[in-house]
Motif scaffolding. Structure first.
Motif, mmCIF file in Angstrom:
data_model
loop_
_atom_site.group_PDB
_atom_site.id
_atom_site.type_symbol
_atom_site.label_atom_id
_atom_site.label_comp_id
_atom_site.label_asym_id
_atom_site.label_seq_id
_atom_site.Cartn_x
_atom_site.Cartn_y
_atom_site.Cartn_z
ATOM 1 N N PRO A 69 13.265 -1.347 13.262
ATOM 2 C CA PRO A 69 11.791 -0.852 12.667
ATOM 3 C C PRO A 69 11.668 0.680 13.183
ATOM 4 O O PRO A 69 11.961 0.918 14.482
ATOM 5 C CB PRO A 69 10.900 -1.683 13.400
ATOM 6 N N GLN A 70 10.619 1.340 12.762
ATOM 7 C CA GLN A 70 10.316 2.643 13.112
ATOM 8 C C GLN A 70 9.737 2.639 14.506
ATOM 9 O O GLN A 70 9.817 3.406 15.332
ATOM 10 C CB GLN A 70 9.285 3.310 12.112
ATOM 11 N N ARG A 71 8.891 1.553 14.667
ATOM 12 C CA ARG A 71 8.258 1.423 15.951
ATOM 13 C C ARG A 71 9.299 1.593 17.156
ATOM 14 O O ARG A 71 9.013 1.935 18.375
ATOM 15 C CB ARG A 71 7.247 -0.177 16.282
ATOM 16 N N LEU A 72 10.655 0.825 17.003
ATOM 17 C CA LEU A 72 11.499 0.758 17.961
ATOM 18 C C LEU A 72 11.992 2.374 18.322
ATOM 19 O O LEU A 72 12.356 2.699 19.553
ATOM 20 C CB LEU A 72 12.728 -0.205 17.709
ATOM 21 N N VAL A 73 12.323 3.211 17.180
ATOM 22 C CA VAL A 73 12.632 4.449 17.349
ATOM 23 C C VAL A 73 11.674 5.221 18.187
ATOM 24 O O VAL A 73 12.061 5.874 19.133
ATOM 25 C CB VAL A 73 12.812 5.217 16.140
ATOM 26 N N ASP A 74 10.390 4.993 18.041
ATOM 27 C CA ASP A 74 9.277 5.601 18.618
ATOM 28 C C ASP A 74 9.274 5.466 20.168
ATOM 29 O O ASP A 74 9.332 6.314 20.888
ATOM 30 C CB ASP A 74 7.855 5.218 18.102
ATOM 31 N N GLU A 75 9.408 4.278 20.386
ATOM 32 C CA GLU A 75 9.367 3.777 21.709
ATOM 33 C C GLU A 75 10.551 4.155 22.549
ATOM 34 O O GLU A 75 10.484 4.485 23.863
ATOM 35 C CB GLU A 75 9.551 1.920 21.814
ATOM 36 N N ILE A 76 11.845 3.988 21.796
ATOM 37 C CA ILE A 76 13.008 4.688 22.635
ATOM 38 C C ILE A 76 12.782 6.064 22.621
ATOM 39 O O ILE A 76 13.305 6.681 24.038
ATOM 40 C CB ILE A 76 14.287 4.369 21.603
ATOM 41 N N GLY A 77 12.366 6.869 22.107
ATOM 42 C CA GLY A 77 12.075 8.256 22.260
ATOM 43 C C GLY A 77 11.210 8.652 23.271
ATOM 44 O O GLY A 77 11.402 9.675 23.773
ATOM 45 N N GLY A 78 10.286 7.585 23.609
ATOM 46 C CA GLY A 78 9.360 7.904 24.729
ATOM 47 C C GLY A 78 9.835 7.438 26.222
ATOM 48 O O GLY A 78 9.503 7.721 27.114
ATOM 49 N N LEU A 79 11.220 6.867 26.201
ATOM 50 C CA LEU A 79 11.712 6.545 27.495
ATOM 51 C C LEU A 79 11.859 7.833 28.336
ATOM 52 O O LEU A 79 12.173 8.725 27.942
ATOM 53 C CB LEU A 79 12.970 5.576 27.291
ATOM 54 N N PRO A 80 11.715 7.648 29.569
ATOM 55 C CA PRO A 80 12.264 8.979 30.517
ATOM 56 C C PRO A 80 13.210 9.490 30.553
ATOM 57 O O PRO A 80 13.818 10.584 30.633
ATOM 58 C CB PRO A 80 11.784 8.035 31.919
ATOM 59 N N GLY A 81 14.490 8.426 30.291
ATOM 60 C CA GLY A 81 15.820 9.004 30.328
ATOM 61 C C GLY A 81 16.297 9.377 28.873
ATOM 62 O O GLY A 81 17.540 10.109 28.805
ATOM 63 N N ALA A 82 15.415 9.490 27.874
ATOM 64 C CA ALA A 82 15.832 9.795 26.477
ATOM 65 C C ALA A 82 15.812 11.351 26.325
ATOM 66 O O ALA A 82 14.648 11.961 26.370
ATOM 67 C CB ALA A 82 15.223 9.117 25.509
ATOM 68 N N GLY A 83 16.801 11.992 25.676
ATOM 69 C CA GLY A 83 16.583 13.496 25.446
ATOM 70 C C GLY A 83 16.088 13.549 23.967
ATOM 71 O O GLY A 83 15.203 14.260 23.747
ATOM 72 N N SER A 84 16.853 13.199 23.279
ATOM 73 C CA SER A 84 16.585 13.132 21.827
ATOM 74 C C SER A 84 17.008 11.902 21.203
ATOM 75 O O SER A 84 17.930 11.012 21.451
ATOM 76 C CB SER A 84 17.176 14.238 21.140
ATOM 77 N N THR A 85 16.359 11.479 19.857
ATOM 78 C CA THR A 85 16.474 10.169 19.366
ATOM 79 C C THR A 85 16.736 10.494 17.691
ATOM 80 O O THR A 85 16.056 11.163 17.238
ATOM 81 C CB THR A 85 15.392 9.366 19.302
ATOM 82 N N THR A 86 17.928 9.981 17.002
ATOM 83 C CA THR A 86 18.131 10.098 15.685
ATOM 84 C C THR A 86 18.565 8.762 15.232
ATOM 85 O O THR A 86 19.184 7.901 15.800
ATOM 86 C CB THR A 86 19.582 11.000 15.655
ATOM 87 N N ALA A 87 17.494 8.432 14.206
ATOM 88 C CA ALA A 87 17.856 7.031 13.357
ATOM 89 C C ALA A 87 18.414 7.311 11.961
ATOM 90 O O ALA A 87 18.083 8.310 11.374
ATOM 91 C CB ALA A 87 16.463 6.459 13.277
ATOM 92 N N THR A 88 19.362 6.480 11.647
ATOM 93 C CA THR A 88 20.091 6.625 10.500
ATOM 94 C C THR A 88 20.364 5.530 9.554
ATOM 95 O O THR A 88 19.996 4.285 10.374
ATOM 96 C CB THR A 88 21.564 7.055 10.945
ATOM 97 N N VAL A 89 20.500 5.746 8.431
ATOM 98 C CA VAL A 89 20.759 4.631 7.559
ATOM 99 C C VAL A 89 21.821 5.031 6.451
ATOM 100 O O VAL A 89 22.016 6.433 6.105
ATOM 101 C CB VAL A 89 19.395 4.119 6.708
ATOM 102 N N THR A 90 22.704 4.258 6.059
ATOM 103 C CA THR A 90 24.057 4.774 5.272
ATOM 104 C C THR A 90 24.372 3.689 4.264
ATOM 105 O O THR A 90 24.039 2.568 4.312
ATOM 106 C CB THR A 90 25.239 5.022 6.115
ATOM 107 N N GLY A 91 25.061 4.181 3.336
ATOM 108 C CA GLY A 91 25.562 3.304 2.195
ATOM 109 C C GLY A 91 26.438 3.758 1.310
ATOM 110 O O GLY A 91 26.853 5.201 1.532
ATOM 111 N N PHE A 92 27.233 2.965 0.702
ATOM 112 C CA PHE A 92 28.225 3.761 -0.546
ATOM 113 C C PHE A 92 27.361 4.785 -1.621
ATOM 114 O O PHE A 92 26.464 4.226 -2.172
ATOM 115 C CB PHE A 92 28.811 2.674 -1.234
ATOM 116 N N THR A 93 28.141 5.684 -1.555
ATOM 117 C CA THR A 93 27.610 6.763 -2.524
ATOM 118 C C THR A 93 28.629 7.663 -3.394
ATOM 119 O O THR A 93 29.618 8.343 -2.566
ATOM 120 C CB THR A 93 26.653 7.941 -1.849
ATOM 121 N N ALA A 94 28.885 7.348 -4.622
ATOM 122 C CA ALA A 94 29.957 7.863 -5.306
ATOM 123 C C ALA A 94 29.335 9.393 -5.957
ATOM 124 O O ALA A 94 28.517 9.441 -6.676
ATOM 125 C CB ALA A 94 30.387 6.852 -6.346
ATOM 126 N N LEU A 95 30.270 10.247 -5.504
ATOM 127 C CA LEU A 95 30.212 11.711 -5.997
ATOM 128 C C LEU A 95 31.023 12.338 -7.128
ATOM 129 O O LEU A 95 32.299 11.932 -6.928
ATOM 130 C CB LEU A 95 29.970 12.590 -5.025
#
Length: 833
Positions: A69-95
């Protein structure tokens, strides 16, 4: 004795050249394979390690049905040792490229959300900001010609999307470096497309300066029970190491395949080396006997022959290693020109590869020369009085034939046992095939006389040269056996592979014709499931009279997990033709199902039986068996109505859509279906002929690759024929001189040598073809569990081609030895011993 051995090598450079070539070719294949896979592996590992440079800790779910969930992303970003946080989602994409073709042929064609400039630096344009925009990786943009402002066509699971390219980004993703493609959407669009609105698949965290990866992971793990209980946190270093191990494992299979063919070439080379040293020992009978007479011991004579083999092996190993580097470069260029996208990077030449090449060259040569060396040590000093060593004894031949018969019998037993073990018999059948080949090789001297004698009527019209050629080919059965066996092994494998491939292709063609009433089959080119929207679009296309989605869904049937196949009940009878022992396809309607006979037998089910069912959504019910059909390769298991199963499995995927057109198949109808689906690059619309052509193209490509790999073994076998004939000419100088003296002209001498080569080559070919057909028949036992209708088909046209090619090989191999024999000085040859 050491100096004597070296002098022998230097004094007879020409007669050992073919042996060096035979070893060198096999070694070059080994070293080339190792250099090639090392180079690809190093390039992928470097790309992989760069892609994790900004990941200190990654948070993921092991279960793809759960998201972060987004809430976990926000919590991790606020930790003292975290510099930057990147959340991703992926899937098959035919081009699709500008010609409408699928980019990358479906290999690692991925899509995801744009996760910031730190991970995906924008090289041109800007990042996508709404649902109509995308960004492309720079490699894909370069090879397709797309740029900022272009509109591209793509598909996630069927329906076509038209997106505007707003940016081109760079990435160190190892899959992109290896030829894959990556398309990025804005985060909200990616979450919607890949089924995770408001959530993510992975959270990547970069540690602040001075914070260790392990410390940051511990802090993150304390948060997980509140937001994602079963999620795991892994350090970036661990991820890089795991991916490197996975790359090594994937390359290991490829490496093993190539090395197995190199091993075949070396196996063939063993026969040639042993044959060469046997002939050298026979030619030097007087010389070795004189060494014994002046005080050399048996051990010293053996050692002198092995020293010659050591020198030959070392030279062949060193030159084979250098040639292998060139082969690796050629392999890379050939695969690149064939469309395979390989990661950039220099050739990687490891010290271990050089050591392996030298060890293989020396080891194989010493192994092959050991028996001739022992035979040399047994030459008695009295043999110095005669130029001809004693022939093999009756006892020796009896032991050889007995041993060969036992090996062949054991091989046949193991092959038959492995064939009957179905999927678990690969190793047993392979071991039996190896034993059978060795056994037949041992028996080849015994087989040579009757088989060559059978060719006498064909040689009789050629007069005295034909008679001499036949007699010469069986004069020394062991030599003929060793020469013919090298060709036999290559043709055995080529024949077996060809017969199996043609049999599979013919069987599937017949199945498609017999069981498919539909005019067209629609599937995803990548093997994934189609979107349910595809079936709806097809049903509404003008000219379509019947269509059905063939859908797989999970249930718990009669207390056991069972995957069922959903079909559209009203139309399926007009699209499929199944052989029923009870009932018909019409029974697959409502709460009634039909099952194949194997499934019914396995569960103990019978027609009319009512079975409890529990669907994936928890709903329960009962299903009645309304029919039993003979399971085929096209469709089997439990078949039921889509109207019954789909409401309980909303995420059921369509494996294919079957379509029947009013008026039958035509180019216009096929075009209409393609256009109705938006000319989607990843969706295939195929009639029966297309299915057959695709299978044929796949099998032909596989066979061509295997033929290319086995060509090395055949080339080594050709060198063996040349070597044997050349040394045979040297042995028979006196005889050839006498034949010339009594009236045999140069043309007749050439013809005699060519016919002798032809007889030996065809002898090896006949054995190879026979063994190949037998092994192909046995492999059928391993194929039938997955392809029940498999039947052996003998491609007589290709078998005739193989026989003709063996004849051509024999004629070409004889060109130089025949020319050499014809140019011998008559008087000098008569004086030769």
């Amino acid at each position: 004795m050491f100096r004597t051995a070296l002098r022998n090598v230097l004094a007879h450079k020409a007669r050992l050249l073919m042996t060096v070539l035979a070893v060198m070719l096999g070694v070059s294949f080994v070293s080339g394979t190792l250099v090639f896979t090392d180079s690809i592996g190093d390039a992928l590992r470097k790309a992989s390690s760069r892609s994790y440079a900004d990941v200190s800790v990654a948070v993921t779910y092991g279960d793809p049905d759960h998201r972060l969930p987004q809430r976990l992303v926000d919590e991790i970003g606020g930790l003292p040792g975290a510099g930057s946080t990147t959340a991703t989602v992926t899937g098959f994409t035919a081009l699709a490229d500008k010609q409408g073709r699928l980019v990358g042929d479906g290999w690692s064609t991925r899509g995801g959300n744009y996760a910031g400039a730190n991970r995906y630096p924008i090289r041109e344009g800007r990042a996508p900001s709404d649902s109509s925009e995308v960004a492309l990786d720079s490699r894909t943009a370069e090879r397709t010609g797309y740029g900022v402002g272009d509109t591209v066509r793509m598909s996630i699971d069927g329906p076509v999307m038209r997106q505007k390219v707003t940016g081109v980004f760079t990435t160190d993703d190892g899959n992109v470096a290896a030829g894959g493609s990556l398309v990025l959407f804005d985060t909200a669009t990616a979450q919607k497309l890949f089924g995770t609105p408001g959530t993510f698949e992975e959270i990547d965290v970069k540690a602040a300066p001075g914070t260790a990866q392990a410390t940051l992971r511990s802090a993150i793990e304390k948060l997980l029970p509140r937001y994602a209980k079963d999620a795991t946190a892994t350090t970036g270093q661990q991820l890089a190491d795991d991916e490197a191990r996975q790359i090594a494992a994937d390359l290991s299979n490829f490496n093993t395949t190539l090395l197995s063919f190199a091993g075949i070439a070396l196996f063939v080379g063993v026969f040639i080396i042993a044959n060469t040293f046997t002939m050298l020992v026979a030619q030097r009978t007087k010389e070795l006997a004189l060494l014994r007479a002046v005080g050399a011991s048996r051990r010293q004579v053996t050692r002198s022959v092995l020293v010659e083999a050591l020198v030959v092996g070392a030279v062949a190993g060193a030159t084979g290693f250098l040639l292998g580097i060139g082969i690796a470069a050629v392999m890379r260029a050939v695969l690149g020109s064939a469309g395979a996208e390989l990661p950039d990077g220099p050739l990687s030449v490891q010290p271990g590869t050089a050591g392996a090449a030298l060890a293989v060259g020396v080891g194989i040569t010493l192994l092959a020369a050991w028996l001739p060396a022992r035979r040399a040590a047994k030459i008695p000093p009295v043999a110095a009085m005669s130029s001809v060593h004693a022939p093999a004894t009756v006892k020796g031949l009896l032991l050889r034939n007995t041993f060969g018969a036992l090996l062949s019998a054991a091989g046949v037993v193991l092959v038959l046992a492995g064939s009957g073990m179905k999927n678990d018999g690969n190793m047993v059948l392979g071991g039996g095939a190896g034993l059978l080949l060795i056994g037949v090789f041992v028996l080849t001297p015994l087989l040579s006389r009757p088989v060559v004698a059978a060719a006498a009527p064909l040689l009789r019209p050629l007069g005295v040269t034909g008679k001499l050629a036949r007699q010469n080919s069986v004069r020394n059965p062991r030599r003929t056996a060793a020469t013919a066996s090298a060709l036999m092994i290559g043709l055995t494998l080529i024949t077996a592979l060809t017969v199996v491939a043609i049999s599979v292709k013919t069987t599937v063609d017949e199945l498609a014709a017999a069981h498919l009433r539909a005019d067209y089959q629609i599937t995803m080119a990548t093997g994934q499931n189609l979107s349910p929207e595809v079936a709806k679009q097809v049903a509404g296309t003008e000219g379509v009279s019947d269509s059905s989605a063939v859908r797989d869904a999970h249930t718990e049937l009669d207390g056991e997990d069972e995957w069922v196949t959903g079909v559209d009940a009203p139309q399926i009878e007009r699209l499929l033709a199944l052989d029923f022992t009870h009932g018909s396809l019409a029974a697959a309607h409502g709460d009634s199902v039909v099952v194949d006979s194997d499934t019914a037998k396995r569960h103990g089910w019978h027609p009319g039986q009512s079975l409890p069912v529990r669907y994936d959504d928890g709903a329960k019910g009962r299903l009645t068996i309304g029919g039993v059909f003979v399971g085929g390769d096209l469709i089997n298991g439990v078949i039921m109505d889509n109207a019954t199963v789909t409401p309980h499995t909303p995420e059921a995927g369509d494996m294919r859509v079957l379509v029947k057109m009013a008026g039958g198949p035509s180019e216009a109808h096929q075009d209409a279906l393609v256009k109705a689906l938006g000319e989607n690059p990843v969706v295939k619309v195929q009639d029966k002929a297309d299915i057959s052509r695709e299978l044929s193209a796949t099998i032909d490509l596989m066979l061509n690759i295997l033929y290319g790999l086995l060509a090395m073994a055949v080339l080594v076998a050709v060198l063996g024929v040349i070597n044997t004939l050349a040394m045979s000419v040297f042995e028979r100088k006196h005889e050839i001189g006498m034949l010339r003296a009594i009236g045999l002209d140069r043309a007749a001498v050439k013809r005699m040598i060519r016919l002798e080569s032809l007889v030996i080559s065809l002898f090896g070919a006949v054995l190879g073809l026979g063994l190949g057909v037998f092994l192909a028949w046995a492999v059928g036992g391993l194929i039938r569990p997955n392809l029940p209708s498999y039947a052996l088909v003998l491609p007589w046209d290709r078998i005739a081609v193989f026989l003709a090619m063996a004849a051509v090989v024999g004629m070409l191999a004889a060109l130089w030895p025949a020319r050499r024999a014809a140019r011998l000085n008559m008087l000098e040859s008569i004086k030769a011993e």
